[in-house]
Design a protein around this motif. Structure first.
Motif, PDB file in Angstrom:
ATOM      1  N   GLY A 117       0.805  -1.220   0.000  1.00 23.48           N
ATOM      2  CA  GLY A 117       0.000   0.000   0.000  1.00 23.48           C
ATOM      3  C   GLY A 117       0.835   1.266   0.000  1.00 23.48           C
ATOM      4  N   LEU A 118       2.032   1.202  -0.600  1.00 28.08           N
ATOM      5  CA  LEU A 118       2.932   2.357  -0.660  1.00 28.08           C
ATOM      6  C   LEU A 118       2.676   3.168  -1.924  1.00 28.08           C
ATOM      7  CD1 LEU A 118       6.273   0.544   0.317  1.00 28.08           C
ATOM      8  CD2 LEU A 118       4.796   1.907   1.812  1.00 28.08           C
ATOM      9  N   PRO A 119       2.956   4.466  -1.905  1.00 25.85           N
ATOM     10  CA  PRO A 119       2.818   5.270  -3.133  1.00 25.85           C
ATOM     11  C   PRO A 119       3.864   4.867  -4.167  1.00 25.85           C
ATOM     12  CG  PRO A 119       3.824   6.572  -1.382  1.00 25.85           C
ATOM     13  CD  PRO A 119       3.379   5.282  -0.754  1.00 25.85           C
ATOM     14  N   PHE A 120       3.435   4.782  -5.411  1.00 27.56           N
ATOM     15  CA  PHE A 120       4.326   4.402  -6.510  1.00 27.56           C
ATOM     16  C   PHE A 120       5.033   5.654  -7.008  1.00 27.56           C
ATOM     17  CE2 PHE A 120       4.687   3.065 -11.164  1.00 27.56           C
ATOM     18  CZ  PHE A 120       5.758   2.210 -10.945  1.00 27.56           C
ATOM     19  N   ARG A 121       6.030   6.087  -6.233  1.00 35.71           N
ATOM     20  CA  ARG A 121       6.719   7.346  -6.516  1.00 35.71           C
ATOM     21  C   ARG A 121       7.829   7.152  -7.544  1.00 35.71           C
ATOM     22  NH1 ARG A 121       8.316   9.079  -0.555  1.00 35.71           N
ATOM     23  NH2 ARG A 121       9.268  10.861  -1.623  1.00 35.71           N
ATOM     24  N   LYS A 162       7.435  10.310 -17.550  1.00 29.69           N
ATOM     25  CA  LYS A 162       6.113  10.663 -17.018  1.00 29.69           C
ATOM     26  C   LYS A 162       5.033   9.817 -17.685  1.00 29.69           C
ATOM     27  CE  LYS A 162       2.874  14.559 -16.589  1.00 29.69           C
ATOM     28  NZ  LYS A 162       2.687  16.019 -16.849  1.00 29.69           N
ATOM     29  N   SER A 163       5.104   9.705 -19.016  1.00 30.16           N
ATOM     30  CA  SER A 163       4.107   8.911 -19.737  1.00 30.16           C
ATOM     31  C   SER A 163       4.262   7.422 -19.415  1.00 30.16           C
ATOM     32  CB  SER A 163       4.235   9.145 -21.250  1.00 30.16           C
ATOM     33  OG  SER A 163       5.511   8.733 -21.730  1.00 30.16           O
ATOM     34  N   LEU A 164       5.495   6.966 -19.263  1.00 23.82           N
ATOM     35  CA  LEU A 164       5.722   5.561 -18.936  1.00 23.82           C
ATOM     36  C   LEU A 164       5.234   5.253 -17.524  1.00 23.82           C
ATOM     37  CD1 LEU A 164       6.793   2.812 -19.702  1.00 23.82           C
ATOM     38  CD2 LEU A 164       9.077   3.549 -18.999  1.00 23.82           C
ATOM     39  N   TRP A 165       5.387   6.207 -16.602  1.00 28.05           N
ATOM     40  CA  TRP A 165       4.936   5.998 -15.229  1.00 28.05           C
ATOM     41  C   TRP A 165       3.417   5.830 -15.181  1.00 28.05           C
ATOM     42  CZ3 TRP A 165       8.959   4.659 -12.718  1.00 28.05           C
ATOM     43  CH2 TRP A 165       8.915   4.467 -11.339  1.00 28.05           C
ATOM     44  N   LYS A 166       2.734   6.569 -16.030  1.00 24.24           N
ATOM     45  CA  LYS A 166       1.270   6.424 -16.099  1.00 24.24           C
ATOM     46  C   LYS A 166       0.904   5.024 -16.593  1.00 24.24           C
ATOM     47  CE  LYS A 166       0.182  11.312 -16.901  1.00 24.24           C
ATOM     48  NZ  LYS A 166      -0.352  12.320 -17.862  1.00 24.24           N
ATOM     49  N   GLU A 212      -1.038   1.898 -14.483  1.00 26.92           N
ATOM     50  CA  GLU A 212      -2.213   1.171 -14.981  1.00 26.92           C
ATOM     51  C   GLU A 212      -1.962  -0.337 -14.990  1.00 26.92           C
ATOM     52  OE1 GLU A 212      -4.216   0.194 -19.271  1.00 26.92           O
ATOM     53  OE2 GLU A 212      -3.277   2.159 -19.043  1.00 26.92           O
ATOM     54  N   ILE A 213      -0.820  -0.754 -15.511  1.00 28.12           N
ATOM     55  CA  ILE A 213      -0.519  -2.181 -15.634  1.00 28.12           C
ATOM     56  C   ILE A 213      -0.479  -2.874 -14.268  1.00 28.12           C
ATOM     57  CG2 ILE A 213       1.277  -3.841 -16.279  1.00 28.12           C
ATOM     58  CD1 ILE A 213       2.011  -1.998 -18.595  1.00 28.12           C
ATOM     59  N   VAL A 264       1.295   8.658  -9.199  1.00 29.10           N
ATOM     60  CA  VAL A 264       1.745   9.731  -8.313  1.00 29.10           C
ATOM     61  C   VAL A 264       2.597  10.706  -9.117  1.00 29.10           C
ATOM     62  CG1 VAL A 264       3.045  10.315  -6.227  1.00 29.10           C
ATOM     63  CG2 VAL A 264       1.768   8.145  -6.352  1.00 29.10           C
ATOM     64  N   PRO A 265       2.122  11.927  -9.356  1.00 21.29           N
ATOM     65  CA  PRO A 265       2.926  12.894 -10.107  1.00 21.29           C
ATOM     66  C   PRO A 265       4.245  13.191  -9.405  1.00 21.29           C
ATOM     67  CG  PRO A 265       0.646  13.640  -9.870  1.00 21.29           C
ATOM     68  CD  PRO A 265       0.819  12.466  -8.956  1.00 21.29           C
ATOM     69  N   PHE A 266       5.252  13.519 -10.178  1.00 22.91           N
ATOM     70  CA  PHE A 266       6.560  13.814  -9.608  1.00 22.91           C
ATOM     71  C   PHE A 266       6.502  15.106  -8.803  1.00 22.91           C
ATOM     72  CE2 PHE A 266      10.714  15.957  -9.931  1.00 22.91           C
ATOM     73  CZ  PHE A 266      11.496  15.018  -9.277  1.00 22.91           C
ATOM     74  N   ASP A 267       7.072  15.064  -7.615  1.00 26.88           N
ATOM     75  CA  ASP A 267       7.132  16.237  -6.743  1.00 26.88           C
ATOM     76  C   ASP A 267       8.593  16.476  -6.377  1.00 26.88           C
ATOM     77  OD1 ASP A 267       6.966  18.229  -4.870  1.00 26.88           O
ATOM     78  OD2 ASP A 267       5.357  17.300  -3.689  1.00 26.88           O
TER      79      ASP A 267
END
Length: 383
Positions: A225-229, A278-282, A286-287, A293-296
């Motif tokens: 349950g961790l953020p996918f940063r 960024k596009s690959l992270w999206k 999904e996969i 999680v947008p880059f911060d």
């Protein structure tokens, strides 16, 4: 017909020796040689080699014979390869060792290559059938030894897009050393150099398997349950990068090995498109069914340190899903991926030379990601 091909001991068909057959590149290469009847020079007999016995997921149909040996050990190399050395017509070198120091990398990789060439060519005193050597290298040719910590901050590479006619950089590089050894056998044996980008394929035995590393990371994030940063910096998040589908790489290697015009040449090999992380992270979100999680830039995140503590978590996941038994540290490359994702230039190679010479292979990187994740799941390497 060549006189050697008239010898009943030697079949007229091509005989491939793949050094590193269980890696991403080796698997796709063996599959292409054995399962594609349109490939020139066939039917191909394929010897596949690796340092360890084949894993349970390795398809036995990909090779005619599987050979286990340690290329660093000259005696073991001789014992295991001597019996087939006069058959081999094409050597595909798709393996390497990478340690902390580039000087050690030069020593080890040169020794392994010399040991194999000594058995296949030197020991046969004119009886060798070897015609061509194919070398899998990479973009470190243009960037320098970026994984050597002693050279951090000193490297000045070529500007992208990377082009094959770029001069060698004034830094130690085992790619250069292995290429020089191959060139020393010319003109009797031709060679081709294939400079891949980030290779994507399916194996639990590839040293730099970025896709599997990301898959393990995403799976652990979902499990806990961790953020996918994002693991990198703002620059790579927003700028272009490229990848090399292992099937395109296999196609180019076979093309060069069977095309006269491509002999004694170096070729970049990428999918022919570019992407942003960024596009690959999206897509990965999904996969693997994790929240995007947008880059911060304000959030400091050391992925390498975080993942050092996750080995037992991966063990739990393997056990829970009945996966092929792996240890996280053996199948991931967080330090290498961390280096790539913190570059301050666009990691992009030109494919113009390949096209000019007649190679037109390509792949859609986003579709490739989906394909290979599916394959990793079918192989029971990830859930």
């Amino acid at each position: 017909m060549d006189k050697q091909d008239q010898n009943p001991k030697h079949p007229s068909s091509s005989v491939a020796l793949i050094i590193g057959v269980t890696g991403m590149a080796g698997l796709s290469l063996a599959e292409a040689l054995k399962n594609n009847p349109t490939i020139p020079g066939g039917p191909w007999k394929v010897y596949g080699t690796a340092r360890r016995p084949p894993p349970s997921w390795f398809p036995s149909s990909h090779v005619d014979h599987y050979i286990t040996f340690d290329a660093l050990d000259s005696t073991d190399t001789t014992q295991k390869l001597s019996s087939i050395s006069q058959e081999v017509t094409h050597l595909f070198w798709v393996m390497f060792q990478r340690l902390k120091s580039e000087e050690i990398n030069i020593s080890n990789n040169s020794t392994m290559f010399k040991n194999v060439m000594s058995v296949v060519v030197d020991s046969n005193k004119g009886r060798s059938r070897l015609r061509h050597v194919t070398l899998l290298m990479g973009t470190k040719h243009y960037m320098g030894p970026v994984f050597d910590p002693s050279l951090v901050g000193q490297l000045i590479g070529h500007d992208p897009p990377f082009k094959e006619d770029s001069l060698r950089l004034p830094f130690p590089n085992f790619y250069y050393a292995v290429e020089d050894i191959a060139a020393s056998y010319s003109p009797a044996v031709t060679y081709s150099v294939h400079r891949s980008s980030i290779i994507i394929g399916a194996s639990s035995r590839s040293l730099n398997n970025s896709l599997l590393t990301l898959a393990v990371y995403a799976t652990i994030c979902r499990h806990q349950g961790l953020p996918f940063r994002y693991l990198g910096n703002k620059y790579t998040w927003e700028h272009f990068c490229d990848m090399s589908d292992s099937r395109v790489l296999a196609e180019q290697q076979i093309w060069a090995a069977t095309t006269d015009r491509a002999k004694n040449q170096a070729f970049n090999c990428t999918n022919g498109d570019v992407f942003t992380w960024k596009s690959l992270w999206k897509l990965l979100s999904e996969i693997f069914d994790v929240e995007f999680v947008p880059f911060d830039e304000k959030e400091k995140f050391d992925a390498v340190e975080m993942m050092k503590e996750k080995g037992e978590i991966w063990d739990e996941i393997v056990e829970k899903h009945g996966l092929y038994k792996t240890k996280m540290e053996e199948i991931t490359c967080f330090e290498a991926l961390n280096t790539v994702l913190h570059l301050q230039f666009q990691h992009v190679s030109s494919m113009n030379k390949s096209r000019e010479f007649g190679f037109f292979g390509f792949a859609d990187t986003m579709k490739s990601i989906r394909t290979w994740v599916k394959k990793l799941r079918e192989m029971k390497i990830i859930p």
